[in-house]
Design a protein around this motif. Sequence first.
Motif, PDB file in Angstrom:
ATOM      1  N   GLY A 405     -10.106   0.318   8.889  1.00 48.68           N
ATOM      2  CA  GLY A 405      -8.746   0.741   8.589  1.00 48.68           C
ATOM      3  C   GLY A 405      -7.801   0.484   9.735  1.00 48.68           C
ATOM      4  N   GLY A 406      -7.807  -0.757  10.215  1.00 50.70           N
ATOM      5  CA  GLY A 406      -6.892  -1.081  11.309  1.00 50.70           C
ATOM      6  C   GLY A 406      -5.449  -0.803  10.946  1.00 50.70           C
ATOM      7  N   GLY A 407      -5.088  -1.099   9.684  1.00 61.69           N
ATOM      8  CA  GLY A 407      -3.736  -0.798   9.213  1.00 61.69           C
ATOM      9  C   GLY A 407      -3.656   0.550   8.553  1.00 61.69           C
ATOM     10  N   VAL A 408      -4.421   0.711   7.435  1.00 61.98           N
ATOM     11  CA  VAL A 408      -4.380   1.951   6.651  1.00 61.98           C
ATOM     12  C   VAL A 408      -5.795   2.337   6.247  1.00 61.98           C
ATOM     13  CG1 VAL A 408      -3.470   3.082   4.594  1.00 61.98           C
ATOM     14  CG2 VAL A 408      -2.108   1.330   5.739  1.00 61.98           C
ATOM     15  N   PHE A 409      -6.137   3.607   6.397  1.00 63.06           N
ATOM     16  CA  PHE A 409      -7.417   4.116   5.901  1.00 63.06           C
ATOM     17  C   PHE A 409      -7.148   5.201   4.880  1.00 63.06           C
ATOM     18  CE2 PHE A 409     -11.031   6.933   5.707  1.00 63.06           C
ATOM     19  CZ  PHE A 409     -12.099   6.049   5.634  1.00 63.06           C
ATOM     20  N   GLU A 410      -7.809   5.073   3.705  1.00 61.81           N
ATOM     21  CA  GLU A 410      -7.678   6.042   2.619  1.00 61.81           C
ATOM     22  C   GLU A 410      -8.999   6.777   2.453  1.00 61.81           C
ATOM     23  OE1 GLU A 410      -5.729   5.311  -1.540  1.00 61.81           O
ATOM     24  OE2 GLU A 410      -7.903   5.046  -1.772  1.00 61.81           O
ATOM     25  N   ALA A 411      -9.016   8.059   2.796  1.00 62.63           N
ATOM     26  CA  ALA A 411     -10.227   8.853   2.654  1.00 62.63           C
ATOM     27  C   ALA A 411     -10.513   9.132   1.185  1.00 62.63           C
ATOM     28  CB  ALA A 411     -10.097  10.164   3.423  1.00 62.63           C
ATOM     29  N   SER A 412     -11.768   9.408   0.864  1.00 57.84           N
ATOM     30  CA  SER A 412     -12.177   9.690  -0.505  1.00 57.84           C
ATOM     31  C   SER A 412     -11.396  10.857  -1.076  1.00 57.84           C
ATOM     32  CB  SER A 412     -13.678  10.007  -0.538  1.00 57.84           C
ATOM     33  OG  SER A 412     -14.076  10.356  -1.847  1.00 57.84           O
ATOM     34  N   GLY A 413     -10.863  10.662  -2.295  1.00 61.96           N
ATOM     35  CA  GLY A 413     -10.109  11.711  -2.961  1.00 61.96           C
ATOM     36  C   GLY A 413      -8.635  11.752  -2.619  1.00 61.96           C
ATOM     37  N   SER A 414      -8.198  10.891  -1.701  1.00 63.26           N
ATOM     38  CA  SER A 414      -6.778  10.835  -1.346  1.00 63.26           C
ATOM     39  C   SER A 414      -6.148   9.601  -1.992  1.00 63.26           C
ATOM     40  CB  SER A 414      -6.596  10.796   0.166  1.00 63.26           C
ATOM     41  OG  SER A 414      -7.049   9.560   0.693  1.00 63.26           O
ATOM     42  N   LYS A 415      -4.850   9.438  -1.817  1.00 61.50           N
ATOM     43  CA  LYS A 415      -4.151   8.336  -2.472  1.00 61.50           C
ATOM     44  C   LYS A 415      -3.087   7.752  -1.552  1.00 61.50           C
ATOM     45  CE  LYS A 415      -2.834   5.709  -5.958  1.00 61.50           C
ATOM     46  NZ  LYS A 415      -3.675   4.583  -6.423  1.00 61.50           N
ATOM     47  N   VAL A 416      -3.158   6.427  -1.353  1.00 59.83           N
ATOM     48  CA  VAL A 416      -2.126   5.684  -0.639  1.00 59.83           C
ATOM     49  C   VAL A 416      -1.464   4.728  -1.611  1.00 59.83           C
ATOM     50  CG1 VAL A 416      -1.616   4.063   1.218  1.00 59.83           C
ATOM     51  CG2 VAL A 416      -3.316   5.866   1.574  1.00 59.83           C
ATOM     52  N   THR A 417      -0.142   4.766  -1.674  1.00 62.18           N
ATOM     53  CA  THR A 417       0.613   3.888  -2.573  1.00 62.18           C
ATOM     54  C   THR A 417       1.530   3.002  -1.752  1.00 62.18           C
ATOM     55  OG1 THR A 417       0.594   5.582  -4.311  1.00 62.18           O
ATOM     56  CG2 THR A 417       2.211   3.804  -4.517  1.00 62.18           C
ATOM     57  N   LEU A 418       1.459   1.697  -2.008  1.00 65.49           N
ATOM     58  CA  LEU A 418       2.321   0.739  -1.322  1.00 65.49           C
ATOM     59  C   LEU A 418       3.393   0.251  -2.283  1.00 65.49           C
ATOM     60  CD1 LEU A 418      -0.397  -1.440   0.487  1.00 65.49           C
ATOM     61  CD2 LEU A 418       0.672   0.692   1.265  1.00 65.49           C
ATOM     62  N   VAL A 419       4.652   0.366  -1.883  1.00 59.67           N
ATOM     63  CA  VAL A 419       5.774  -0.100  -2.689  1.00 59.67           C
ATOM     64  C   VAL A 419       6.582  -1.079  -1.841  1.00 59.67           C
ATOM     65  CG1 VAL A 419       7.823   0.537  -3.998  1.00 59.67           C
ATOM     66  CG2 VAL A 419       5.864   2.115  -3.907  1.00 59.67           C
ATOM     67  N   ARG A 420       6.520  -2.365  -2.197  1.00 63.69           N
ATOM     68  CA  ARG A 420       7.219  -3.409  -1.440  1.00 63.69           C
ATOM     69  C   ARG A 420       6.911  -3.284   0.056  1.00 63.69           C
ATOM     70  NH1 ARG A 420      10.847  -1.213  -4.843  1.00 63.69           N
ATOM     71  NH2 ARG A 420      11.922  -0.145  -3.145  1.00 63.69           N
ATOM     72  N   THR A 421       5.656  -3.059   0.349  1.00 64.16           N
ATOM     73  CA  THR A 421       5.227  -2.830   1.731  1.00 64.16           C
ATOM     74  C   THR A 421       4.256  -3.910   2.177  1.00 64.16           C
ATOM     75  OG1 THR A 421       5.609  -0.447   1.749  1.00 64.16           O
ATOM     76  CG2 THR A 421       3.853  -1.254   3.170  1.00 64.16           C
ATOM     77  N   ARG A 422       4.415  -4.374   3.405  1.00 60.63           N
ATOM     78  CA  ARG A 422       3.542  -5.397   3.970  1.00 60.63           C
ATOM     79  C   ARG A 422       2.571  -4.752   4.944  1.00 60.63           C
ATOM     80  NH1 ARG A 422       7.105  -9.753   6.774  1.00 60.63           N
ATOM     81  NH2 ARG A 422       8.014  -7.844   7.651  1.00 60.63           N
ATOM     82  N   VAL A 423       1.299  -4.997   4.713  1.00 62.95           N
ATOM     83  CA  VAL A 423       0.252  -4.547   5.626  1.00 62.95           C
ATOM     84  C   VAL A 423      -0.475  -5.802   6.096  1.00 62.95           C
ATOM     85  CG1 VAL A 423      -1.729  -3.013   5.960  1.00 62.95           C
ATOM     86  CG2 VAL A 423       0.039  -2.415   4.279  1.00 62.95           C
ATOM     87  N   LYS A 424      -0.215  -6.209   7.335  1.00 61.45           N
ATOM     88  CA  LYS A 424      -0.733  -7.504   7.778  1.00 61.45           C
ATOM     89  C   LYS A 424      -1.050  -7.485   9.272  1.00 61.45           C
ATOM     90  CE  LYS A 424       3.704  -9.614   8.939  1.00 61.45           C
ATOM     91  NZ  LYS A 424       4.535 -10.830   8.816  1.00 61.45           N
ATOM     92  N   ASP A 425      -1.916  -8.410   9.664  1.00 65.06           N
ATOM     93  CA  ASP A 425      -2.229  -8.660  11.079  1.00 65.06           C
ATOM     94  C   ASP A 425      -2.721  -7.407  11.805  1.00 65.06           C
ATOM     95  OD1 ASP A 425      -1.381 -11.287  10.697  1.00 65.06           O
ATOM     96  OD2 ASP A 425       0.679 -10.813  11.303  1.00 65.06           O
ATOM     97  N   ASN A 426      -3.507  -6.590  11.101  1.00 60.98           N
ATOM     98  CA  ASN A 426      -4.134  -5.428  11.712  1.00 60.98           C
ATOM     99  C   ASN A 426      -5.598  -5.732  12.011  1.00 60.98           C
ATOM    100  OD1 ASN A 426      -1.878  -3.289  11.290  1.00 60.98           O
ATOM    101  ND2 ASN A 426      -2.115  -4.241   9.270  1.00 60.98           N
ATOM    102  N   ASP A 427      -6.216  -4.961  12.879  1.00 64.67           N
ATOM    103  CA  ASP A 427      -7.575  -5.241  13.337  1.00 64.67           C
ATOM    104  C   ASP A 427      -8.413  -3.951  13.287  1.00 64.67           C
ATOM    105  OD1 ASP A 427      -9.696  -6.627  14.531  1.00 64.67           O
ATOM    106  OD2 ASP A 427      -9.066  -6.019  16.533  1.00 64.67           O
ATOM    107  N   PRO A 428      -9.627  -3.976  12.693  1.00 62.08           N
ATOM    108  CA  PRO A 428     -10.397  -5.141  12.231  1.00 62.08           C
ATOM    109  C   PRO A 428     -10.079  -5.555  10.802  1.00 62.08           C
ATOM    110  CG  PRO A 428     -11.725  -3.158  12.040  1.00 62.08           C
ATOM    111  CD  PRO A 428     -10.444  -2.732  12.656  1.00 62.08           C
TER     112      PRO A 428
END
Length: 442
Positions: A405-428
Amino acid sequence: MRFVASAGGAVALTLAVVPMTTVRAAALNPDHENNRIACTADALKDAIDNANGKGGGTIALARGCRYLLDAIDPNSGPSGGPNGLPVVTTPITLRGGKGTSVERSSASGTEEFRIFEVAAPAGFLTLDDLTVRNGHADGDGLAGDGGAVFVNVGRTLLLRSVTLTHNAADGNGGAVNNESGRVIVRSSKVDRNVAGGDGGGIDSEEGVLTIDSSTVDRNTAGENGGGIALSDDAYLTLTKSSVDRNAAVGNAGGIQNAGHLFLRSSHVDRNTAGQEGGGILSSSTAVIDSGSMVGNTAGTDGGGIFNSSVLTIGHSSVNANSAQRGGGIHNIGKVWIGRSVLKDNLAVTEGGGLWNDDQATTESTDIIGNRTSGLGSRGGGVFNNSGNTVLTDTTVTRNEAVMEGGGVFEASGSKVTLVRTRVKDNDPDNCSPSGMITGCAG
């Protein structure tokens, strides 16, 4: 005392104010122009007593004078604590000048006492162009609150071009304790004060606190709120000011907000908390507009901000903060972040930029260059532990995590919503677990 909502939605405290009359202070010194009083503690005490007796007035202090107080005034106020000067019970202004100070003597054997107390029936103390130094509120309960000034219920303190420094309180409010009154700080400094309890610089128990074009820096609290502490139903408006380099043994290195915080064009930088909220800990409503929370450190959670209530952040920077979890922001309440930047924050275990356990929303915000550093750590940019995180028109880039989850980590039972969002060039990786966040490639 009653609270009244203003047209702009802020809250003002309406207090009865007795009209100020002109009074010529006792113990005049003919060697000073404009009837300035003599440079002695006795002259200052006589002048305050005389002004109280005449219903208030302005006392001109000698320029360049150190009014050294070496004994407790015999008449204590409602706080029950010892004071160095007579209790202010009418509208009184002390007007200083270059080099003028009122201070408790540092000579060996001097008893401990605060400098001023403002009380009924009509206390309204204005300090103008002077320094107040070395007060020490001594005792338990209210007696030990407010090292320089104690403001009683319904009373007012106005500071203009004043420095409150090296004061101490056994209890709360190293420099000032506001006990359900009104404190106005303009173009002033509150620095290097110490409280054994809350509010190394200022403690506000209910009432209204307004700080404009001022600094609350390098203060220390033995408990919470290194710079400022607000209790339930206290209101703070902070404008064009700084709360920097303060420290708290407990929570909130900069500001503890258990009341209502309105921060505008101000910075809360380089503060340290032993526990939660390196910069700000907010357990009640808060609005931050054009603010800076930079370089703060928390021993546990929320390097920049720890929020457990309703927090709105706009046009602000939350950068280079650090904590165990939530290097930038640790949220267990509801937070909305708009047109802001979370950059270069560090968490040891989870959520370098943002750690969320309830409801977090970002709009037009950059989450850049945040990281986690511990073995097995996750969520360099965002860690969603539970609840919902909604990222709208947001950029999440160049964040790093040690495990996933270099950019975003979603734990079990939770919710992440992306709206016109860029998730890029994160590590690992950009998002983890892979394929669980719609619109984000691993």
